[in-house]
Write a protein that holds these residues in place. Structure first.
Motif, PDB file in Angstrom:
ATOM      1  N   VAL A   1       1.673  24.021 -45.491  1.00 13.11           N
ATOM      2  CA  VAL A   1       1.354  24.612 -46.792  1.00 13.11           C
ATOM      3  C   VAL A   1      -0.095  24.257 -47.093  1.00 13.11           C
ATOM      4  CG1 VAL A   1       1.909  24.711 -49.242  1.00 13.11           C
ATOM      5  CG2 VAL A   1       3.742  24.369 -47.563  1.00 13.11           C
ATOM      6  N   ASN A   2      -0.942  25.292 -47.077  1.00 10.49           N
ATOM      7  CA  ASN A   2      -2.392  25.073 -47.118  1.00 10.49           C
ATOM      8  C   ASN A   2      -2.773  24.138 -45.971  1.00 10.49           C
ATOM      9  OD1 ASN A   2      -2.865  26.779 -49.352  1.00 10.49           O
ATOM     10  ND2 ASN A   2      -2.168  25.147 -50.736  1.00 10.49           N
ATOM     11  N   ASN A   3      -3.346  22.971 -46.267  1.00 10.94           N
ATOM     12  CA  ASN A   3      -3.741  22.051 -45.191  1.00 10.94           C
ATOM     13  C   ASN A   3      -2.795  20.873 -45.067  1.00 10.94           C
ATOM     14  OD1 ASN A   3      -6.076  23.489 -44.385  1.00 10.94           O
ATOM     15  ND2 ASN A   3      -7.167  22.697 -46.186  1.00 10.94           N
ATOM     16  N   ARG A   4      -1.610  20.981 -45.642  1.00  7.36           N
ATOM     17  CA  ARG A   4      -0.673  19.865 -45.628  1.00  7.36           C
ATOM     18  C   ARG A   4       0.519  20.193 -44.727  1.00  7.36           C
ATOM     19  NH1 ARG A   4      -2.106  16.144 -49.141  1.00  7.36           N
ATOM     20  NH2 ARG A   4      -0.065  15.092 -49.086  1.00  7.36           N
ATOM     21  N   LEU A   5       0.893  19.224 -43.908  1.00  3.50           N
ATOM     22  CA  LEU A   5       2.041  19.358 -42.995  1.00  3.50           C
ATOM     23  C   LEU A   5       3.247  18.679 -43.622  1.00  3.50           C
ATOM     24  CD1 LEU A   5       3.177  20.115 -40.127  1.00  3.50           C
ATOM     25  CD2 LEU A   5       2.610  17.746 -39.493  1.00  3.50           C
ATOM     26  N   GLN A   6       4.364  19.400 -43.672  1.00  7.32           N
ATOM     27  CA  GLN A   6       5.611  18.844 -44.190  1.00  7.32           C
ATOM     28  C   GLN A   6       6.626  18.724 -43.056  1.00  7.32           C
ATOM     29  OE1 GLN A   6       6.847  21.479 -47.332  1.00  7.32           O
ATOM     30  NE2 GLN A   6       5.172  20.893 -48.698  1.00  7.32           N
ATOM     31  N   LEU A   7       7.313  17.581 -42.989  1.00  4.19           N
ATOM     32  CA  LEU A   7       8.389  17.355 -42.040  1.00  4.19           C
ATOM     33  C   LEU A   7       9.681  17.095 -42.809  1.00  4.19           C
ATOM     34  CD1 LEU A   7       6.706  14.897 -39.483  1.00  4.19           C
ATOM     35  CD2 LEU A   7       7.178  17.314 -39.138  1.00  4.19           C
ATOM     36  N   LYS A   8      10.805  17.485 -42.235  1.00  2.00           N
ATOM     37  CA  LYS A   8      12.102  17.166 -42.836  1.00  2.00           C
ATOM     38  C   LYS A   8      13.150  17.115 -41.726  1.00  2.00           C
ATOM     39  CE  LYS A   8      13.665  21.895 -43.922  1.00  2.00           C
ATOM     40  NZ  LYS A   8      14.168  22.785 -44.985  1.00  2.00           N
ATOM     41  N   GLY A   9      14.302  16.507 -42.063  1.00  2.00           N
ATOM     42  CA  GLY A   9      15.394  16.435 -41.110  1.00  2.00           C
ATOM     43  C   GLY A   9      15.665  15.017 -40.655  1.00  2.00           C
ATOM     44  N   SER A  10      16.561  14.873 -39.704  1.00  2.00           N
ATOM     45  CA  SER A  10      16.952  13.549 -39.216  1.00  2.00           C
ATOM     46  C   SER A  10      17.055  13.575 -37.696  1.00  2.00           C
ATOM     47  CB  SER A  10      18.275  13.118 -39.834  1.00  2.00           C
ATOM     48  OG  SER A  10      19.261  14.128 -39.635  1.00  2.00           O
ATOM     49  N   VAL A  11      16.791  12.406 -37.078  1.00  2.00           N
ATOM     50  CA  VAL A  11      16.694  12.342 -35.620  1.00  2.00           C
ATOM     51  C   VAL A  11      17.432  11.121 -35.083  1.00  2.00           C
ATOM     52  CG1 VAL A  11      15.119  12.202 -33.649  1.00  2.00           C
ATOM     53  CG2 VAL A  11      14.445  13.472 -35.673  1.00  2.00           C
ATOM     54  N   ILE A  12      18.190  11.318 -33.995  1.00  3.17           N
ATOM     55  CA  ILE A  12      18.774  10.218 -33.227  1.00  3.17           C
ATOM     56  C   ILE A  12      17.882   9.963 -32.019  1.00  3.17           C
ATOM     57  CG2 ILE A  12      20.752   9.475 -31.835  1.00  3.17           C
ATOM     58  CD1 ILE A  12      22.523  11.170 -33.600  1.00  3.17           C
ATOM     59  N   ARG A  13      17.616   8.699 -31.730  1.00  6.08           N
ATOM     60  CA  ARG A  13      16.742   8.335 -30.618  1.00  6.08           C
ATOM     61  C   ARG A  13      17.338   8.763 -29.281  1.00  6.08           C
ATOM     62  NH1 ARG A  13      15.468   4.477 -26.796  1.00  6.08           N
ATOM     63  NH2 ARG A  13      13.264   3.771 -26.759  1.00  6.08           N
ATOM     64  N   GLY A  14      16.465   9.172 -28.361  1.00  6.24           N
ATOM     65  CA  GLY A  14      16.888   9.521 -27.016  1.00  6.24           C
ATOM     66  C   GLY A  14      16.540   8.403 -26.049  1.00  6.24           C
ATOM     67  N   THR A  15      15.909   8.753 -24.932  1.00  6.93           N
ATOM     68  CA  THR A  15      15.565   7.762 -23.909  1.00  6.93           C
ATOM     69  C   THR A  15      14.182   7.149 -24.120  1.00  6.93           C
ATOM     70  OG1 THR A  15      14.685   9.526 -22.492  1.00  6.93           O
ATOM     71  CG2 THR A  15      17.008   8.927 -22.190  1.00  6.93           C
ATOM     72  N   SER A  16      13.474   7.607 -25.151  1.00  9.85           N
ATOM     73  CA  SER A  16      12.118   7.120 -25.400  1.00  9.85           C
ATOM     74  C   SER A  16      11.842   7.177 -26.890  1.00  9.85           C
ATOM     75  CB  SER A  16      11.106   7.990 -24.638  1.00  9.85           C
ATOM     76  OG  SER A  16       9.789   7.762 -25.077  1.00  9.85           O
ATOM     77  N   ASP A  17      10.847   6.407 -27.330  1.00 12.27           N
ATOM     78  CA  ASP A  17      10.434   6.467 -28.742  1.00 12.27           C
ATOM     79  C   ASP A  17       9.697   7.762 -29.054  1.00 12.27           C
ATOM     80  OD1 ASP A  17      11.568   4.051 -29.282  1.00 12.27           O
ATOM     81  OD2 ASP A  17       9.700   2.895 -29.121  1.00 12.27           O
ATOM     82  N   ILE A  18       9.226   8.467 -28.039  1.00 13.29           N
ATOM     83  CA  ILE A  18       8.550   9.757 -28.257  1.00 13.29           C
ATOM     84  C   ILE A  18       9.636  10.809 -28.487  1.00 13.29           C
ATOM     85  CG2 ILE A  18       6.983  11.484 -27.324  1.00 13.29           C
ATOM     86  CD1 ILE A  18       5.837   9.291 -25.507  1.00 13.29           C
ATOM     87  N   ILE A  19       9.754  11.280 -29.721  1.00 16.77           N
ATOM     88  CA  ILE A  19      10.874  12.176 -30.056  1.00 16.77           C
ATOM     89  C   ILE A  19      10.458  13.642 -30.200  1.00 16.77           C
ATOM     90  CG2 ILE A  19      12.156  10.315 -31.161  1.00 16.77           C
ATOM     91  CD1 ILE A  19      10.671  12.927 -33.409  1.00 16.77           C
ATOM     92  N   GLY A  20       9.153  13.934 -30.239  1.00 19.51           N
ATOM     93  CA  GLY A  20       8.746  15.329 -30.416  1.00 19.51           C
ATOM     94  C   GLY A  20       7.260  15.525 -30.270  1.00 19.51           C
ATOM     95  N   ASN A  21       6.841  16.802 -30.368  1.00 16.73           N
ATOM     96  CA  ASN A  21       5.430  17.140 -30.238  1.00 16.73           C
ATOM     97  C   ASN A  21       5.123  18.328 -31.127  1.00 16.73           C
ATOM     98  OD1 ASN A  21       2.993  18.572 -28.788  1.00 16.73           O
ATOM     99  ND2 ASN A  21       3.012  16.461 -28.059  1.00 16.73           N
TER     100      ASN A  21
END
Length: 540
Positions: free
Chosen positions: A466-486
């Motif tokens: 929204v304009n220059n702001r990034l919004q995140l939402k939702g919930s995540v369960i850890r997989g095999t690494s701390d890197i969960i997305g890109n």
């Protein structure tokens, strides 16, 4: 008093001479030619096109995995039509799609004959600049009904549609396959115990007159019919099953004047360069006798090879000398399907439209898995990996090497762009919203999860701008690494950002880091799952 002319020809003899010349313009089939020379020229060509050497013409670029049932050229060779059949519902009649293509086999548009049968053999008729087809459709009571309809792109006809001209005097058998040759129509009927080809005047059939000029009984060893076409006194018959396992693949020629077969050739072509058919599959599909306004002829034969998901709908031809040159010119404009060796030089077909056509239920990746270069793609609604799966769309593909590249699409509202990278594992990465024309705002999009990370508590991880702001939402369960997305390039911060995250009903916290390369890393700190709800400024 007798009248004498030069060379002492009297008037009565002169009149008889005129009558004799007039009668000589009529050939043995009853056709009246404008000049005696025309009749003699026609008879000189009666050697049959089967005496010509066979040559490869093109591969029809049908949707992935589809097998053609038949194909048909217009007289000016401007358009090629092909039929594909599908069993859509258990217990229901089959549905066939009639595609209109460029003369070298790239799809332009289509019409659908819903529950109208298999579409095995149609007859093409050109009348006052319009293209009509003859077919048979189920009557709902017994047998099939002969029908005629005008080709109309993007419409759906049913057996009961009022647009179908129905000829009820010529049905009531298992099939009534029609073939048109000039003023004649051949009706090939199948009953449980016989195949018969009936030659009739086209005008008689249109008026409802039930009169057969001549007929041919087809031998039982040729009952596995794969295509029918006709040329004056000749009936050509294509037969044989898959790989010739039970019945050999043959082209047989019959004569209506005798009712007998006089030529038979094996269909011993269509294999790949290694001498075997691709996918160990070969089946004859479709036969068409083309004749242009000059009378030059070509007998086209369809041969399908390839695995279930990658059919090659090949077309071969026995050309007269004139047509060999003509179709060689058309072939030179052809763009190969899924080229594997050569670099693609054009992004559209020779007609300026899309290069690839992807049908509902198919995948873009499957179409492009062996492709390299630039290409335009048309996707029907329902393409499995399309960014606009509920609507049709057009995509530009830029594939640097087999399995590596990107796709760009503008949606049907002309406002959103997508991009995706082709991976070597046979799939597309999730489509990403790049921008909205005139603003940087985007809709909510699913976050690409990595390393086995998955959603928790049914709240899908998503992001939007929204304009220059990034919004995140939702919930995540850890997989095999701390890197969960890109995150995609257009949604990454200018500096690394660290934020606290919490678990459901827990006072414990973890830490989420969003890097400038788009990586999202979560230190779960003993938590099984966390919420990622947050908002950050991308430009700080």
């Amino acid at each position: 008093m007798e009248k004498y002319y030069r060379a002492n020809i009297i008037e009565e003899d002169f009149i008889e001479l005129i009558n004799e010349v007039t009668k000589s313009r009529i050939d043995k089939y009853g056709n009246i030619h404008e000049k005696l020379a025309n009749r003699l020229d026609e008879e000189s060509k009666e050697y049959s096109v089967l005496q010509s050497p066979v040559s490869y013409y093109t591969t029809i670029n049908l949707p992935q995995g589809d097998i053609m049932q038949g194909f048909y050229f217009t007289k000016d060779a401007k358009f090629l039509f092909a039929v594909v059949a599908k069993k859509e519902e258990a217990g229901a009649e089959e549905t066939y799609t009639l595609y209109r293509l460029s003369p070298t086999g790239n799809i332009l548009d289509k019409m659908i004959m819903k529950n109208c049968g298999h579409g095995t053999v149609l007859a093409i008729e050109e009348n006052k600049g319009e293209v009509y087809f003859w077919s048979d459709v189920p009557t709902g009571i017994k047998g099939k009904r002969l029908v005629r309809f005008k080709y109309k792109p993007n419409v759906i006809y049913y057996p009961s549609s009022s647009e179908l001209e129905k000829y009820d005097n010529f049905g009531d058998t298992e099939v009534v396959y029609p073939v048109i040759n000039d003023n004649y129509i051949i009706l090939c009927r199948k009953t449980p115990s016989s195949w018969q080809a009936e030659k009739r005047f086209l005008v008689d059939v249109k008026s409802g007159k039930d009169e057969i000029i001549s007929s041919i009984e087809i031998p039982v060893n040729l009952y596995w019919m794969q295509g029918i076409t006709a040329d004056s006194d000749y009936l050509y018959w294509l037969s044989g099953d898959t790989n010739g396992e039970k019945l050999p693949m043959l082209i047989s020629r019959f004569r209506f004047s005798t009712g007998k077969m006089d030529v038979q050739l094996p269909l011993n072509y269509g294999e790949g360069t290694g001498g075997e058919a691709e996918g160990n599959y070969k089946e004859p599909e479709g036969l068409f006798l083309y004749q242009d306004e000059r009378g030059a002829k070509s007998l086209f034969v369809g041969v399908v090879t390839g695995s279930y998901i990658d059919r090659n709908n090949k077309v071969f031809a026995y050309h007269s000398e004139e047509n060999f040159v003509k179709f060689l010119g058309l072939k030179s404009q052809d763009i190969p399907k899924n080229p594997q060796v050569m670099q693609q030089k054009a992004i559209t077909g020779p007609d300026g439209r899309w290069l690839f056509y992807v049908r509902a239920g198919s995948k873009i990746f499957d179409t492009l898995e062996n492709f390299k270069g630039l290409a335009t793609i048309y996707c029907e609604p329902g393409v499995l990996d399309s960014p606009s799966s509920d609507t049709s769309c057009r995509i530009l593909a830029n594939i640097q090497d087999v399995g590596i590249g990107n796709l760009i699409n503008i949606d049907w509202k002309n406002r959103m762009w997508f991009t995706s990278i082709i991976k070597s594992n046979g799939a597309l990465l999730p489509w990403q919203r790049v921008s909205t024309l005139g603003t940087s705002d985007t809709d909510w999009m699913n976050l690409q999860l990595l390393n086995g990370a998955r959603l928790a508590w049914s709240y899908t991880p998503q992001y939007r701008q929204v304009n220059n702001r990034l919004q995140l939402k939702g919930s995540v369960i850890r997989g095999t690494s701390d890197i969960i997305g890109n995150l995609p390039v257009t949604h990454r911060p200018l500096r690394q950002v660290r934020l606290p995250v919490v678990g459901d009903g827990s006072l414990n916290t973890g830490r989420m880091t969003i890097s400038t390369n788009g990586e999202i890393v979560i230190n779960f700190n003993g938590l099984e799952a966390v919420w990622i709800d947050c908002e950050i400024d991308l430009n700080i």
